[in-house]
Design a protein around this motif. Structure first.
Motif, PDB file in Angstrom:
ATOM      1  N   GLY A  71       0.790  -1.220   0.000  1.00 37.36           N
ATOM      2  CA  GLY A  71       0.000   0.000   0.000  1.00 37.36           C
ATOM      3  C   GLY A  71       0.819   1.265   0.000  1.00 37.36           C
ATOM      4  N   ARG A  72       2.085   1.147  -0.324  1.00 37.23           N
ATOM      5  CA  ARG A  72       2.923   2.346  -0.416  1.00 37.23           C
ATOM      6  C   ARG A  72       3.986   2.104  -1.478  1.00 37.23           C
ATOM      7  N   ARG A  73       4.714   3.145  -1.802  1.00 36.59           N
ATOM      8  CA  ARG A  73       5.703   3.059  -2.862  1.00 36.59           C
ATOM      9  C   ARG A  73       6.850   2.148  -2.458  1.00 36.59           C
ATOM     10  N   HIS A  74       7.430   1.494  -3.468  1.00 33.28           N
ATOM     11  CA  HIS A  74       8.569   0.621  -3.208  1.00 33.28           C
ATOM     12  C   HIS A  74       9.721   1.432  -2.622  1.00 33.28           C
ATOM     13  N   GLY A  75      10.550   0.799  -1.834  1.00 30.10           N
ATOM     14  CA  GLY A  75      11.682   1.481  -1.222  1.00 30.10           C
ATOM     15  C   GLY A  75      12.822   1.658  -2.201  1.00 30.10           C
ATOM     16  N   PRO A  76      13.841   2.422  -1.819  1.00 26.15           N
ATOM     17  CA  PRO A  76      14.990   2.606  -2.704  1.00 26.15           C
ATOM     18  C   PRO A  76      15.763   1.307  -2.880  1.00 26.15           C
ATOM     19  N   ARG A  77      16.157   1.037  -4.116  1.00 25.21           N
ATOM     20  CA  ARG A  77      16.937  -0.171  -4.455  1.00 25.21           C
ATOM     21  C   ARG A  77      16.240  -1.440  -3.983  1.00 25.21           C
ATOM     22  N   ALA A  78      14.943  -1.499  -4.173  1.00 26.60           N
ATOM     23  CA  ALA A  78      14.158  -2.672  -3.798  1.00 26.60           C
ATOM     24  C   ALA A  78      13.633  -3.345  -5.054  1.00 26.60           C
ATOM     25  N   ASP A  79      13.271  -4.630  -4.918  1.00 30.24           N
ATOM     26  CA  ASP A  79      12.713  -5.358  -6.046  1.00 30.24           C
ATOM     27  C   ASP A  79      11.405  -4.718  -6.491  1.00 30.24           C
ATOM     28  N   ARG A  80      11.162  -4.746  -7.793  1.00 35.44           N
ATOM     29  CA  ARG A  80       9.928  -4.247  -8.364  1.00 35.44           C
ATOM     30  C   ARG A  80       9.149  -5.398  -8.971  1.00 35.44           C
ATOM     31  N   ARG A  81       7.848  -5.260  -8.999  1.00 32.10           N
ATOM     32  CA  ARG A  81       7.007  -6.260  -9.632  1.00 32.10           C
ATOM     33  C   ARG A  81       7.219  -6.253 -11.139  1.00 32.10           C
ATOM     34  N   TRP A  82       7.377  -7.446 -11.716  1.00 33.51           N
ATOM     35  CA  TRP A  82       7.560  -7.557 -13.149  1.00 33.51           C
ATOM     36  C   TRP A  82       6.210  -7.610 -13.847  1.00 33.51           C
ATOM     37  N   GLY A  83       6.132  -6.978 -14.979  1.00 34.37           N
ATOM     38  CA  GLY A  83       4.920  -6.997 -15.781  1.00 34.37           C
ATOM     39  C   GLY A  83       5.209  -6.350 -17.125  1.00 34.37           C
ATOM     40  N   ILE A  84       4.193  -6.315 -17.990  1.00 33.63           N
ATOM     41  CA  ILE A  84       4.377  -5.626 -19.269  1.00 33.63           C
ATOM     42  C   ILE A  84       4.595  -4.143 -19.039  1.00 33.63           C
ATOM     43  N   CYS A  85       3.871  -3.577 -18.083  1.00 31.54           N
ATOM     44  CA  CYS A  85       4.156  -2.237 -17.559  1.00 31.54           C
ATOM     45  C   CYS A  85       4.084  -1.147 -18.631  1.00 31.54           C
ATOM     46  N   TRP A  86       3.047  -1.172 -19.458  1.00 29.39           N
ATOM     47  CA  TRP A  86       2.801  -0.019 -20.319  1.00 29.39           C
ATOM     48  C   TRP A  86       2.306   1.136 -19.469  1.00 29.39           C
ATOM     49  N   SER A  87       2.636   2.339 -19.885  1.00 29.81           N
ATOM     50  CA  SER A  87       2.108   3.503 -19.194  1.00 29.81           C
ATOM     51  C   SER A  87       0.654   3.714 -19.603  1.00 29.81           C
ATOM     52  N   PRO A  88      -0.170   4.369 -18.779  1.00 26.89           N
ATOM     53  CA  PRO A  88      -1.556   4.648 -19.181  1.00 26.89           C
ATOM     54  C   PRO A  88      -1.665   5.394 -20.501  1.00 26.89           C
ATOM     55  N   GLU A  89      -0.734   6.287 -20.783  1.00 26.10           N
ATOM     56  CA  GLU A  89      -0.793   7.000 -22.063  1.00 26.10           C
ATOM     57  C   GLU A  89      -0.504   6.060 -23.223  1.00 26.10           C
ATOM     58  N   GLN A  90       0.439   5.137 -23.056  1.00 27.40           N
ATOM     59  CA  GLN A  90       0.710   4.173 -24.115  1.00 27.40           C
ATOM     60  C   GLN A  90      -0.515   3.299 -24.380  1.00 27.40           C
TER      61      GLN A  90
END
Length: 457
Positions: free
Chosen positions: A186-205
């Protein structure tokens, strides 16, 4: 068997329903003022204090709304009754005043007062009693015009958006790769932390691609702002909040534009920007002007690098963890103890610069890192003029960037740099300073610096 707490039965024969509870005190004007302060760039705590509510209330309102104002920021017109007018109606009604007398005192039509008493009176006790808080709560609920979100209505569109936000990463054979397991907090990822993998298009794309993929289907259209609102606003019933982790920023809350524009380092003022650096530092004709940065390694280890612009002479700063440092622990609002905090960097630079001849301590150019927050005290201790590069402009200290690339041969990324002693760092610096450079006419940095000093004498 008794009825559960809060269970009420309708008076008109409808099915029983749970009571929404005690209506809160009228907060719309206060919340409108709160969101105006947020739009002006204030923090949640500052906005809460400015509109007269408790500081912890501000962050709670901000989180509940996902960082987006849940109401229009325009002040309401005088067409509708205000909360203060409803308070006056409640007082005069308790004094047995007639409807026409109440209307005359408020400057309203008698039909307006009659309609208000009929629609918004409290009925919980089985009798019609007018209370201002209940009337305002009922009026606010009646004024709501919830519009169904397009993503909630169109399953195909919702599936398309979700797939391009959080779809699985596939290898060359079409098999999915899950990537690291990252729980949603429920909050932003920390510095130098793992991120969730996905296709991850931006809303504008996603929004711009829909007309290409569905040129003949007008129902497959949505704006990028609608996607952002579906992610951040609770109760839209379209996209799960945890999908915001697939955005580039990974923010769990929307950041107001004014707040992001004001983001910057409080210790940086216009007089210390690189544009104020003297011309002699830019043309590299006079020695004594340095560029600096940090090399970051594993486990928050770091060393400092100082490079003289004219000769490319390099100094390395030993930045071991402070005595009170505990790996993985950090005192809230306390100093950085990992070794590359402002105090440690200031002391390390001062120790190196004060050991040099006076003509070699003219200026230092650094990026806008918090490790230079004590630059004013460093200037007092060493007489070194400190200048900062523009944001996201590493090319403005290109000599240092090039040297850091050479140093990565000795200190690769992902390795612990703290294991090296001051003696070992000096040896690596001496190795670089004795390496001939093409830009110096194949002289070494040590030889070039010696020539510059001899010419100065």
């Amino acid at each position: 068997m008794g009825r559960p707490k809060g269970w009420v039965t309708g008076q008109t024969g409808r099915a029983p329903m749970y009571s929404p509870g005690r209506p809160g005190v009228n907060q719309r004007p206060t919340k409108r003022m709160f969101w105006k302060h947020i739009a002006a760039g204030l923090s949640s705590e500052e906005a809460a204090q400015a509109c007269g509510v408790s500081q912890p209330v501000g962050p709670r309102w901000f989180r509940e709304a996902g960082g987006l104002p849940p109401m229009s920021l325009k002040s309401p017109s005088g067409r509708y009754l205000s909360f203060s007018e409803r308070e006056e109606i409640g007082l005069m009604r308790a004094q047995q005043q007639s409807l026409r007398e109440i209307a005359r005192r408020l400057g309203r039509s008698p039909s307006t007062i009659s309609r208000e008493l009929r629609r918004n009176a409290a009925t919980r006790g089985g009798t019609l009693q007018y209370r201002a808080t209940v009337a305002q709560w009922k009026a606010d609920r009646a004024a709501q015009r919830p519009k169904p979100a397009r993503l909630a209505q169109n399953a195909a569109l919702r599936a398309y958006v979700q797939e391009r936000l959080a779809g699985m990463v596939l290898d060359a054979h079409g098999k999915s790769i899950s990537g690291p397991t990252v729980p949603w907090k429920g909050r932003r990822h920390g510095p130098r932390a793992d991120r969730r993998w996905g296709i991850c298009w931006s809303p504008e794309q996603i929004s711009r691609r829909l007309p290409i993929d569905f040129p003949d289907d007008a129902s497959m259209r949505i704006s990028h702002e609608a996607i952002y609102q579906a992610l951040y606003i609770q109760g839209r019933g379209a996209l799960r909040r945890e999908l915001s982790a697939c955005l580039r920023t990974g923010r769990a809350l929307r950041v107001p534009r004014a707040r992001s524009q004001q983001r910057g380092k409080s210790f940086i003022t216009p007089d210390v920007m690189i544009s104020e650096r003297p011309a002699e530092a830019a043309d590299r004709a006079v020695p004594g002007h340095w560029e600096g940065d940090l090399l970051i390694g594993q486990n928050s280890s770091a060393i400092g690098t100082l490079v003289e612009r004219s000769s490319r002479f390099t100094l390395l700063l030993h930045l071991p963890p402070m005595a009170c440092h505990e790996p993985g622990a950090r005192l809230k609002h306390g100093p950085a103890t990992a070794g590359h905090g402002a105090e440690a960097v200031r002391n390390a630079i001062a120790a190196k610069i004060t050991a040099l001849p006076a003509q070699l301590a003219k200026s230092l150019t650094w990026d806008q890192g918090t490790e230079m927050a004590q630059h004013l005290q460093l200037r007092i201790e060493t007489g070194l003029a400190i200048y900062f590069c523009d944001p996201r402009s590493p090319w403005q200290r290109g000599t240092n960037e090039n040297t850091n690339g050479l140093l990565r041969q000795y200190f690769p990324k992902g390795t612990d740099i703290n294991r090296y002693t001051d003696r070992e760092l000096d040896a690596v610096a001496a190795t670089l300073n004795s390496r001939p450079r093409k830009t110096l006419g194949w002289k070494t940095p040590a030889e070039a610096l010696a020539d510059l000093l001899s010419k100065a004498h």
